[in-house]
Design an enzyme around this catalytic site. Structure first.
Site, PDB file in Angstrom:
ATOM      1  N   THR A   1       0.859  -1.194   0.000  1.00 23.61           N
ATOM      2  CA  THR A   1       0.000   0.000   0.000  1.00 23.61           C
ATOM      3  C   THR A   1       0.896   1.245   0.000  1.00 23.61           C
ATOM      4  O   THR A   1       2.087   1.163  -0.297  1.00 23.61           O
ATOM      5  CB  THR A   1      -1.004  -0.041   1.177  1.00 23.61           C
ATOM      6  N   ASN A   2       0.352   2.389   0.283  1.00 28.34           N
ATOM      7  CA  ASN A   2       1.139   3.628   0.310  1.00 28.34           C
ATOM      8  C   ASN A   2       0.654   4.497   1.465  1.00 28.34           C
ATOM      9  O   ASN A   2      -0.256   4.119   2.199  1.00 28.34           O
ATOM     10  CB  ASN A   2       1.020   4.346  -1.039  1.00 28.34           C
TER      11      ASN A   2
END
Ligand code: C5P
Length: 400
Positions: A207-208
């Site tokens: 994810t980020n």
């Protein structure tokens, strides 16, 4: 949105009256002028002084007082931008449905042409009673907005439908009502938010650092300008806003599907989400065990949502850039064939990912460039929507 608005906050005799202090406080902090009217029963649960201290304004409890301008108080308060009754008991709801004006709050509602919003709070049996339901239907048919109640633990110790809606939802609904007939009235706007999650195995994902704050601010700002909003959101820790359709997704592919469905009939798509560009080729069924050697993951490209979803709507993209902000954003606008690009500088921690503020430059197809200073994301959202509203107006003129 709430700055300078006049809001009458009616408090009736429910144990949830203490929760209305938070509503009064948040409204006041947002810059609204809040005039509290309490029924006599409400004063048994909480002191008028509490609201007076929170709002910095006198609290009305008596039917027979004159305002500071020597007007009859319920007539002067009736001109507020909105009257909100929170909490509203079954008794007050019944009186309003029958047009009884024997207390200051009901008299003010009857004397008013302003929008009225009520947040019921009561015992589950009282709420589900057909008399209360009939009364609520009558108020709804007369244009009242009803927020809640929600399900949960009630003062009686039982669980059920009757709990006072939370302050965020009540304030969100107030903003939505105040924004009716705004410049985006009747428009459908799809907003994406958050960082997508691409699963590796049952417990891990890629994810980020996107918080979703920019997308949520855009969705709320569009709602408060009269738009019908669909918010397609990746997992975030933010409270889901009231007054819009929410579609929860995890992966870039799920976001693509959700955006495809939502944009089948839309006027605007705003892609504020940080969409993963790559995802693991396979999601493993079993948790990867720690080995003594390293690990290589095979990845594949995800669909570029902005590029692949086509239609007769305005497309707005974001470009989080750490160098050559304007040049890179310009290129992205052309490559992705979109109408507006919002470039944000992510080199400092006060702006962009996770921050409450953003410093953006908005560029359109004609290469008009607007630079904005560091602003709260809600204000940035309104700047973006100002540009969207201009594009929508130009488009509808061209279609004439
Ligand atoms: O990742 P990139 O900088 O190219 O993202 C720019 C814009 O494209 C953003 O608005 C983002 O939401 C969108 N995007 C997308 N699909 C992707 C990747 C990014 O729509 N797979």
């Amino acid at each position: 949105m709430l700055k300078g608005k006049t809001i009458v906050l009616g408090i009736t005799g429910s144990i949830a009256a203490y929760k209305a202090v938070d509503v009064a406080s948040q409204l006041t902090q947002s810059g609204a002028k809040v005039d509290v009217i309490m029924t006599e029963a409400a004063t048994k649960f909480i002191a008028p002084l509490t609201f007076q201290t929170i709002t910095g304004r006198p609290v009305v409890t008596n039917m027979f007082t004159l305002s500071s301008e020597s007007e009859v108080e319920h007539i002067s308060l009736a001109t507020a931008d909105i009257i909100t009754i929170a909490p509203a008991t079954a008794n007050t709801i019944a009186k309003l449905a029958s047009g009884i004006a024997d207390d200051m709050l009901c008299a003010t509602v009857l004397a008013s042409k302003s929008p009225i919003l009520i947040a019921p709070a009561m015992n589950v049996n009282m709420f589900e009673n057909s008399i209360t339901q009939d009364n609520l239907s009558r108020l709804k048919s007369r244009g009242f907005t009803i927020v809640g109640p929600v399900s949960g633990r009630l003062a009686s110790g039982k669980k059920g439908l009757g709990r006072f809606a939370n302050a965020t939802d009540i304030i969100g609904s107030i903003c939505q009502v105040l924004g009716d007939n705004g410049d985006l009235d009747g428009k459908h706007i799809v907003v994406t938010a958050g960082g997508t999650q691409e699963p590796i195995d049952p417990v891990r994902c890629i994810t980020n650092r996107s918080s979703g704050k920019m997308g949520y601010a855009l969705a709320e700002a569009a709602r408060d300008r009269g738009a019908m909003v669909t918010l397609v959101t990746a997992p975030t820790s933010l409270t889901k806003p009231i007054g819009m359709e929410i579609v929860n997704i995890c992966t870039a592919r799920e976001m693509y599907q959700a955006v495809r469905v939502a944009t089948s009939q839309t006027d605007v798509l705003i892609m504020a989400a940080a969409v993963a560009d790559y995802c693991p080729l396979r999601e493993l069924d079993e948790k990867i065990k720690r080995e003594s050697t390293g690990l290589t993951l095979e990845m594949e490209r995800t669909p570029d949502i902005l590029v692949s979803i086509k239609g007769d709507f305005i497309k707005v993209g974001f470009a989080a850039e750490s160098n050559n902000l304007v040049e890179n954003a310009r290129q992205k606008l052309q490559q992705k064939d979109i109408d507006l690009i919002v470039a944000n500088d992510i080199t400092s921690s006060d702006s962009g990912f996770c921050a409450d503020d953003n410093r953006v430059t908005i560029i359109d197809r004609e290469d008009r460039i607007d630079n904005f200073p560091l602003l709260p994301k809600r204000e940035v959202a309104d700047k973006i929507l100002d540009r969207v509203a201009i594009l929508l107006a130009t488009k509808s003129k061209q279609q004439l």
